[in-house]
Design a protein around this motif. Structure first.
Motif, PDB file in Angstrom:
ATOM      1  N   LYS A  49       0.737  -1.099   0.006  1.00  0.00           N
ATOM      2  CA  LYS A  49       0.147  -0.009   0.094  1.00  0.00           C
ATOM      3  C   LYS A  49       0.942   1.150  -0.013  1.00  0.00           C
ATOM      4  O   LYS A  49       0.662   2.188  -0.676  1.00  0.00           O
ATOM      5  CB  LYS A  49      -1.093   0.121   1.156  1.00  0.00           C
ATOM      6  CG  LYS A  49      -2.142  -1.180   1.075  1.00  0.00           C
ATOM      7  CD  LYS A  49      -2.888  -0.616   0.023  1.00  0.00           C
ATOM      8  CE  LYS A  49      -4.087  -1.941   0.022  1.00  0.00           C
ATOM      9  NZ  LYS A  49      -4.981  -1.516  -1.158  1.00  0.00           N
ATOM     10  N   TRP A  50       1.898   1.257   0.850  1.00  0.00           N
ATOM     11  CA  TRP A  50       2.818   2.493   0.873  1.00  0.00           C
ATOM     12  C   TRP A  50       3.628   2.484  -0.434  1.00  0.00           C
ATOM     13  O   TRP A  50       3.653   3.652  -1.051  1.00  0.00           O
ATOM     14  CB  TRP A  50       3.774   1.918   1.868  1.00  0.00           C
ATOM     15  CG  TRP A  50       4.798   3.466   2.036  1.00  0.00           C
ATOM     16  CD1 TRP A  50       4.794   4.522   2.592  1.00  0.00           C
ATOM     17  CD2 TRP A  50       6.138   3.370   1.514  1.00  0.00           C
ATOM     18  NE1 TRP A  50       5.810   5.474   2.388  1.00  0.00           N
ATOM     19  CE2 TRP A  50       6.650   4.465   1.839  1.00  0.00           C
ATOM     20  CE3 TRP A  50       6.989   2.321   0.875  1.00  0.00           C
ATOM     21  CZ2 TRP A  50       7.926   4.871   1.450  1.00  0.00           C
ATOM     22  CZ3 TRP A  50       8.199   2.743   0.536  1.00  0.00           C
ATOM     23  CH2 TRP A  50       8.801   4.211   0.671  1.00  0.00           C
ATOM     24  N   ASP A  52       2.706   1.615  -3.360  1.00  0.00           N
ATOM     25  CA  ASP A  52       1.856   2.123  -4.444  1.00  0.00           C
ATOM     26  C   ASP A  52       1.203   3.503  -4.100  1.00  0.00           C
ATOM     27  O   ASP A  52       0.379   3.886  -4.907  1.00  0.00           O
ATOM     28  CB  ASP A  52       0.805   1.065  -4.829  1.00  0.00           C
ATOM     29  CG  ASP A  52       1.232  -0.386  -5.139  1.00  0.00           C
ATOM     30  OD1 ASP A  52       2.409  -0.477  -5.581  1.00  0.00           O
ATOM     31  OD2 ASP A  52       0.656  -1.074  -4.919  1.00  0.00           O
ATOM     32  N   GLU A  53       1.713   3.908  -3.234  1.00  0.00           N
ATOM     33  CA  GLU A  53       1.282   5.377  -2.854  1.00  0.00           C
ATOM     34  C   GLU A  53      -0.016   5.461  -2.225  1.00  0.00           C
ATOM     35  O   GLU A  53      -0.984   6.494  -2.590  1.00  0.00           O
ATOM     36  CB  GLU A  53       1.565   6.547  -3.882  1.00  0.00           C
ATOM     37  CG  GLU A  53       3.089   6.583  -4.158  1.00  0.00           C
ATOM     38  CD  GLU A  53       3.459   7.588  -5.253  1.00  0.00           C
ATOM     39  OE1 GLU A  53       2.708   8.137  -5.771  1.00  0.00           O
ATOM     40  OE2 GLU A  53       4.902   7.740  -5.296  1.00  0.00           O
ATOM     41  N   GLU A  54      -0.811   4.595  -1.825  1.00  0.00           N
ATOM     42  CA  GLU A  54      -2.152   4.557  -1.259  1.00  0.00           C
ATOM     43  C   GLU A  54      -2.164   4.991   0.091  1.00  0.00           C
ATOM     44  O   GLU A  54      -3.210   5.201   0.713  1.00  0.00           O
ATOM     45  CB  GLU A  54      -2.650   3.008  -1.369  1.00  0.00           C
ATOM     46  CG  GLU A  54      -2.999   2.596  -2.899  1.00  0.00           C
ATOM     47  CD  GLU A  54      -3.589   1.517  -3.172  1.00  0.00           C
ATOM     48  OE1 GLU A  54      -4.293   1.075  -2.257  1.00  0.00           O
ATOM     49  OE2 GLU A  54      -3.067   0.616  -4.107  1.00  0.00           O
ATOM     50  N   ILE A  55      -1.022   4.668   0.796  1.00  0.00           N
ATOM     51  CA  ILE A  55      -0.995   5.330   2.236  1.00  0.00           C
ATOM     52  C   ILE A  55       0.378   6.142   2.111  1.00  0.00           C
ATOM     53  O   ILE A  55       1.373   6.022   1.295  1.00  0.00           O
ATOM     54  CB  ILE A  55      -0.949   4.400   3.170  1.00  0.00           C
ATOM     55  CG1 ILE A  55       0.293   3.395   3.026  1.00  0.00           C
ATOM     56  CG2 ILE A  55      -2.338   3.770   3.448  1.00  0.00           C
ATOM     57  CD1 ILE A  55       0.453   2.439   4.410  1.00  0.00           C
TER      58      ILE A  55
END
Length: 58
Positions: A49-50, A52-55
């Motif tokens: 998630k980090w 893929d820049e989702e967080i």
């Protein structure tokens, strides 16, 4: 007698990190810490998630 165990990660831009042979869980075990199996999946989930820049870190 005490000995240290280290997990080392190497960062390469635009790629996933590369871990040494010693995993984070080997470090835990050397300190007599035995996290549940779900921790492995949780760490991988959060990393993706980090990555893929989702967080973000905030």
């Amino acid at each position: 007698m005490s000995h240290s165990v280290e997990a080392i990660v190497t960062w390469h831009d635009n790629f996933n990190p590369e871990w040494s042979e010693t995993s984070l869980f080997n470090v835990f075990e050397s300190d007599n810490m035995y996290p549940p199996e779900i921790c492995t999946k949780l760490f991988e989930f959060i990393w993706k998630k980090w990555r893929d820049e989702e967080i973000n870190e905030n």
